[in-house]
Structures are given as C-alpha cells and as structure tokens.
Design an enzyme around this catalytic site. Structure first.
Site, PDB file in Angstrom:
ATOM      1  N   LYS A 107     -10.202 -23.512 -16.593  1.00 32.03           N
ATOM      2  CA  LYS A 107     -10.770 -22.210 -16.216  1.00 32.03           C
ATOM      3  C   LYS A 107      -9.665 -21.193 -15.931  1.00 32.03           C
ATOM      4  O   LYS A 107      -9.792 -20.008 -16.272  1.00 32.03           O
ATOM      5  CB  LYS A 107     -11.663 -22.382 -14.993  1.00 32.03           C
ATOM      6  CG  LYS A 107     -12.342 -21.092 -14.502  1.00 32.03           C
ATOM      7  CD  LYS A 107     -13.395 -20.589 -15.452  1.00 32.03           C
ATOM      8  CE  LYS A 107     -14.046 -19.284 -14.966  1.00 32.03           C
ATOM      9  NZ  LYS A 107     -14.853 -19.451 -13.744  1.00 32.03           N
ATOM     10  N   GLY A 236     -11.238 -31.791 -33.422  1.00 33.65           N
ATOM     11  CA  GLY A 236     -12.436 -32.182 -32.701  1.00 33.65           C
ATOM     12  C   GLY A 236     -13.415 -31.041 -32.579  1.00 33.65           C
ATOM     13  O   GLY A 236     -13.042 -29.859 -32.696  1.00 33.65           O
ATOM     14  N   TYR A 239     -16.742 -29.612 -26.659  1.00 32.38           N
ATOM     15  CA  TYR A 239     -16.509 -28.411 -25.851  1.00 32.38           C
ATOM     16  C   TYR A 239     -15.062 -28.348 -25.395  1.00 32.38           C
ATOM     17  O   TYR A 239     -14.498 -27.256 -25.247  1.00 32.38           O
ATOM     18  CB  TYR A 239     -17.481 -28.354 -24.669  1.00 32.38           C
ATOM     19  CG  TYR A 239     -17.247 -29.355 -23.571  1.00 32.38           C
ATOM     20  CD1 TYR A 239     -16.391 -29.074 -22.520  1.00 32.38           C
ATOM     21  CD2 TYR A 239     -17.881 -30.591 -23.584  1.00 32.38           C
ATOM     22  CE1 TYR A 239     -16.163 -29.985 -21.505  1.00 32.38           C
ATOM     23  CE2 TYR A 239     -17.677 -31.514 -22.572  1.00 32.38           C
ATOM     24  CZ  TYR A 239     -16.807 -31.213 -21.540  1.00 32.38           C
ATOM     25  OH  TYR A 239     -16.579 -32.128 -20.552  1.00 32.38           O
ATOM     26  N   VAL A 240     -14.424 -29.501 -25.194  1.00 27.61           N
ATOM     27  CA  VAL A 240     -13.005 -29.501 -24.823  1.00 27.61           C
ATOM     28  C   VAL A 240     -12.182 -28.864 -25.933  1.00 27.61           C
ATOM     29  O   VAL A 240     -11.286 -28.047 -25.691  1.00 27.61           O
ATOM     30  CB  VAL A 240     -12.520 -30.936 -24.534  1.00 27.61           C
ATOM     31  CG1 VAL A 240     -11.010 -30.957 -24.287  1.00 27.61           C
ATOM     32  CG2 VAL A 240     -13.256 -31.531 -23.343  1.00 27.61           C
ATOM     33  N   LEU A 242     -13.170 -26.697 -28.316  1.00 27.88           N
ATOM     34  CA  LEU A 242     -13.418 -25.265 -28.483  1.00 27.88           C
ATOM     35  C   LEU A 242     -12.884 -24.458 -27.309  1.00 27.88           C
ATOM     36  O   LEU A 242     -12.361 -23.347 -27.493  1.00 27.88           O
ATOM     37  CB  LEU A 242     -14.912 -25.014 -28.671  1.00 27.88           C
ATOM     38  CG  LEU A 242     -15.565 -25.660 -29.903  1.00 27.88           C
ATOM     39  CD1 LEU A 242     -16.975 -25.127 -30.105  1.00 27.88           C
ATOM     40  CD2 LEU A 242     -14.734 -25.446 -31.152  1.00 27.88           C
ATOM     41  N   GLY A 327     -13.351 -36.620 -28.318  1.00 28.00           N
ATOM     42  CA  GLY A 327     -14.237 -37.361 -27.431  1.00 28.00           C
ATOM     43  C   GLY A 327     -13.466 -38.112 -26.368  1.00 28.00           C
ATOM     44  O   GLY A 327     -12.228 -38.110 -26.345  1.00 28.00           O
ATOM     45  N   ASP A 371     -18.648 -40.045 -14.944  1.00 23.41           N
ATOM     46  CA  ASP A 371     -18.560 -40.116 -16.400  1.00 23.41           C
ATOM     47  C   ASP A 371     -18.704 -41.525 -16.954  1.00 23.41           C
ATOM     48  O   ASP A 371     -18.886 -41.686 -18.165  1.00 23.41           O
ATOM     49  CB  ASP A 371     -17.221 -39.537 -16.870  1.00 23.41           C
ATOM     50  CG  ASP A 371     -17.131 -38.043 -16.632  1.00 23.41           C
ATOM     51  OD1 ASP A 371     -18.103 -37.464 -16.108  1.00 23.41           O
ATOM     52  OD2 ASP A 371     -16.090 -37.448 -16.978  1.00 23.41           O
ATOM     53  N   HIS A 509     -29.600  -3.465 -12.953  1.00 26.95           N
ATOM     54  CA  HIS A 509     -29.068  -2.637 -14.029  1.00 26.95           C
ATOM     55  C   HIS A 509     -27.811  -1.894 -13.577  1.00 26.95           C
ATOM     56  O   HIS A 509     -27.759  -1.403 -12.443  1.00 26.95           O
ATOM     57  CB  HIS A 509     -30.136  -1.619 -14.460  1.00 26.95           C
ATOM     58  CG  HIS A 509     -29.764  -0.816 -15.646  1.00 26.95           C
ATOM     59  ND1 HIS A 509     -29.676  -1.357 -16.910  1.00 26.95           N
ATOM     60  CD2 HIS A 509     -29.456   0.499 -15.766  1.00 26.95           C
ATOM     61  CE1 HIS A 509     -29.335  -0.407 -17.768  1.00 26.95           C
ATOM     62  NE2 HIS A 509     -29.186   0.738 -17.109  1.00 26.95           N
TER      63      HIS A 509
END
Length: 534
Positions: A107, A236, A239-240, A242, A327, A371, A509
């Site tokens: 992040k 790969g 998500y890791v 990308l 993976g 995990d 808004h």
C-alpha cells in the site's frame, strides 16, 4: 521455559467457576476465564499437565490476534515464529506476510506511485512544478522498511505487555499436545499446550522452469530490493502480480505482465478486464496467453526470458528484474501434520476444517486460521477476526464462529477495485439469469476533469436478486479510494441491503461513492449507463 500449569476440562470450569485471583489483574477470575489450577473449585476435573493453555505456531496477523486475545482472557500463551529466508535471501521480523512483504509495504508503494501521478495533475491545477518527478528507489525502500521494522517492534512490545511468551523458533507437531521448537541456532526443545493453533501463512510459488529459483524474485523480495528494479517482467495473473506491476509502472519502471489465462481469477470478470484495460492505458504492457519457459542470466547482468505464446510460438526479451507472482502455497510442509493425523490437501498444503467448526482440524484441540485454512479467503482481516473469535470460543465460552460470507476486499491496482459479495458470474450461476438484476454506471470523478484524465474504466455495479426489494448480493466498485468506498457498503450488505434501500439513500456530493446510490440503469435494459450529470 515457562513453568508448567494445570489445564482443566473447559466445561467443568464454566460450570463451577473459580475464586482464584488472576495472575495478571490480581482480581477474581470470572466463571468463563478460569483456566488455572484450582483443585478445590474444580475437584471433578481431571488435571492434565501442560506448559501452556495455548501454543500458537506462526506470528502473522491471525496468530498474533489469537494469542493476544487469549492472554486477555486469562490463558497462558506461547507464540512461535520463524521466517525461512526466501531463495534470494530476504528475511524479516515478527508480523507475518501482511506487515513485512504484503499489505503494508504494497500500500505504501502504491501510494508513492499515486503521488507521482498527482504531481503531474498538480500542474493542471496551477502548481508550479518545474521538473518531471522521478523516484529515488533507495529512499522509498528505506522509509518503507523503517515503517515495517517499527511494526515488528510494536508486535514484540504488545506480546510482552499482554504477557504472551514469544520464541523466535520454528514449531512442528510431535503429538496432539506437544510442539517441537527449533531455534535459529539449531537448538531443539519441546513444549506442551492444551490447545494448538496453526497460523503459519503462505509463501510465493515458483514455476518449474530453468532459472526461476536462481534468478527471479517474488513479493518476498521486491519491497526490500537493494537496487532499482529497472525494466521488469512480472509473471502471473494474481492480484499480487497486478498490484506490483501497477505501482512499478507508476514509479517509472517499464513493466510487463505475463498472463497464462485470465487476470484476477475468482473476481468478477468484467471488473478484472476493466482493471487490466486501465493498466494498459497507463503504460503497463501485457503478454496474454504466454507462459515462461526459461530464465538465464546474461554477461551484462540482465535476464533473458524465453516464453511460448498461445499459438505455440517461442519468443523472448531481456529484463533487469523478473518477479514471480504465480500464486502461493500454504507454509505447512514442516509442521508434521501427518504425524498427528491432521487432514490436509497435498496439492495446496492447506488444512481441512470441520463443517460445524471451520477452524478446527481433524484433531479436536488443533486449529488452523488464516491463509492455511482450505476454502477460506486469504485476507489479513479474515485471519485476525477468525483468530479472535477462536480465542473467545476456547477461553470465554462463546459460540460465535467466523462468517466467511460477504467478506470485502480491494485490489490496489492504479485504479483500485473494491468488491464484496458475489461476482456477476457467480450470481447468475447460483440464481439463474432470470432471477438476477444488475444495475451499473460508468462515471467520471470530479478530480479527473481538470487534468483531463481518462475515466473510461471508472465503473460501479450492484448484482441483485430480482424478486422483492431486490437484495444486493454483490457490489463492485472501480475507481479512486475503492477500499474506503467499499468498506461502508460491505457493512450494509451484511445487514441485508436491498436495491430499494440503497437508492433511497442520499449521496454525498461531489464524491465517487455517491455513484453507488445513484445507479438506476440495468444491464437488462440495454441503455447507456454513462453518468452525464449530477
């Protein structure tokens, strides 16, 4: 080693209670927190001598959360944590994948890339930015690692404050109550626990091709790489892959992603395609339907990669860095699961939980969280919540289990993708196309107008049941700050949010989040869902 204590039957403790003082608070123990020796008040129990009430193998997010919660409830707890160096020699401290080589450094680097883009935008807003920004890789990795090390230290302090014993040692099972501890120096000892929690997490996979282990890095290495990555190939579709490719491109490094089949498998297909479309538009190159065949190091230090495309044609290119993101595998290989009869899947290494108690293994007093638990989301907040709830079931007599349904998550690609609930494909498969309504909208964030940024992939959709008030079973948001937007809607979805309730809400808004409550066009209608005004 801690002095042995006596663990009693949990049920007996709950029924009879205890008048003994808690060793930490010096106050009488509650009925549900009594797990110390007390032959007078628990005379009907059969004492079994164990060193600890709970031994946790693994010092990641789930293991730490479970251990600290158990200690707060009066249990005597030991945490074992040891990190094997990566094939490239990277190592780190207490806190697991998320803190050291996952969510936190990812992040921060994602944000660093966004800041670089913001500097370009700032010129259009009137800021006198006289030079194009460039990244100092050494400065970036230094400040990121400084923050990571502060978190490592913080975890050590928290364990000490809560009187959780900690050993930097690798744990493995000897029997249902005995754990072998192997220290970094090779010293071997054993310890016993009434309950054992396995929380060892996962590590990145390497493909079985020549040169992969010798020359490629993984996410275990990227965040502490001692040189700029330069021209990078990320192999790969996860998500890791990308996320890392996205921030590397944003930091100014020419980056290519090699994908064998589908990007972001398991996520909504339309959203995944929009994510990669935006990445391509932002400068990331994609090699689709390609597989690597070999990696070799050239005399000039660059890496020669040979691949095969979907037509069977061979190709290749040279790169400064090759990163594998194909993976992960559960890090259970050295735990000795077979030794004590814990059932697990040999293909993935993941522990099989019980239907009525997902975290409990096939051995009654041995549990798995995070995990390494088969069929559960590999997400840090999931491991944390599951660990805390498990501690309360073991040491506070509660019955609440982790609910793995409608768990929100965000993919931190340059244009962030937040989701909760079912993908459109999963909803159609579960309920049938005649029973599903999909509301959607393409929108443009206000902030994109002045710098004339492309917003063609900013998109939101709600997947609903067609009957009644149309319960929302899946929500997907692609745009800035997707995690912040999705979190609140995730709470609503878990409470049974319907489409009628959502559109009856007033939006804030001007925000991107308001586009969620403004959706009024269905896919079924065939109308253009592009937002054209307030």
């Amino acid at each position: 080693m801690a002095a042995p204590i006596v663990s009693f039957s949990r049920n007996a403790a709950f029924i009879r209670g205890c008048s003994q003082l808690c060793r930490r608070t010096k106050r009488p123990l509650s009925r549900t927190a009594c797990f110390s020796k007390c032959s007078k008040s628990l005379s009907t129990s059969v004492p079994v001598r164990h060193d600890y009430d709970l031994v946790v193998i693994g010092g990641g997010s789930g293991g730490l959360a479970c251990s600290k919660e158990a200690a707060q409830l009066g249990a005597r707890v030991l945490v074992l944590d040891y990190v094997d160096p990566s094939p490239r020699g990277s190592r780190w401290g207490l806190g697991g994948c998320c803190v050291n080589v996952g969510c936190i450094p990812k992040k921060l680097m994602h944000h660093a890339a966004l800041l670089g883009h913001a500097i370009h935008d700032a010129k259009k807003y009137g800021w006198n930015v006289h030079v194009d920004p460039t990244i100092d890789w050494s400065t970036l990795t230094t400040v990121v690692q400084q923050h990571v090390k502060s978190l490592n230290w913080g975890h050590r302090v928290q364990l000490k404050d809560k009187q959780v014993d900690y050993q930097n040692a690798k744990g493995s099972l000897v029997d249902a109550h005995t754990v072998r501890m192997l220290s970094a120096s090779g010293q071997e000892t054993t310890v016993t626990g009434n309950n054992i929690v396995l929380a060892v997490g996962g590590r990145p996979k390497y493909p079985d091709i020549p040169g992969a282990m010798e020359y490629a890095i993984t996410s275990d290495d990227l965040f502490m790489l001692d040189r700029p990555p330069g021209k990078t190939l990320v192999i790969g579709a996860s998500y890791v892959s990308l996320e890392c490719a996205g921030f590397l491109t944003g930091l100014g490094f020419p980056t290519t992603v090699m994908i064998r089949s589908l990007p972001l498998r398991g996520f909504d297909r339309q959203m995944a395609d929009l994510v990669t479309d935006h990445m391509e538009g932002s400068g990331t190159r994609f090699l689709r339907q390609h597989v690597p065949m070999a990696i070799d190091k050239m005399d000039n230090g660059q890496l020669q990669v040979v691949w095969r495309d979907g037509n069977g044609q061979q190709g290749g290119d040279t790169f400064d860095t090759v990163m594998m993101a194909v993976g992960r595998f559960a890090n259970t290989g050295t735990l000795g699961l077979d030794t004590v009869g814990v059932e697990w899947y040999s293909e993935s290494g993941k522990v099989i939980g019980q239907v009525e108690n997902p975290e409990q293994s096939s051995v009654p007093n041995i549990y798995a969280i995070g995990d390494i638990l088969h069929g559960r989301p590999e997400l840090t907040p999931v491991a944390i919540k599951a660990g805390r709830l498990l501690a309360h079931r073991l040491f506070a007599g509660t019955h609440e289990h982790m609910d793995y349904d409608k768990v929100p998550t965000t993919v931190f690609t340059p244009l962030e993708y937040g989701s909760v609930g079912l993908s459109e494909e999963a909803a159609l498969e579960r309920f049938g196309s005649e029973n599903v309504e999909v509301y959607h909208a393409f929108y443009k964030p206000l902030e994109f107008y002045i710098p004339e940024r492309d917003a063609s992939q900013c998109y939101v959709k709600a997947v609903c049941k067609l009957d009644g008030d149309q319960e929302i079973v899946g929500l997907h948001f692609l745009g800035p700050n997707a995690g912040e937007v999705t979190q609140g809607f995730a709470v609503a979805l878990r409470s049974g949010l319907t489409y009628q309730q959502m559109v009856s809400s007033v939006g804030i808004h001007p925000t991107c989040a308001e586009e969620v409550v403004k959706m009024g066009i269905t896919k079924r209608s065939g109308l253009d869902p592009t937002v054209t005004g307030c």
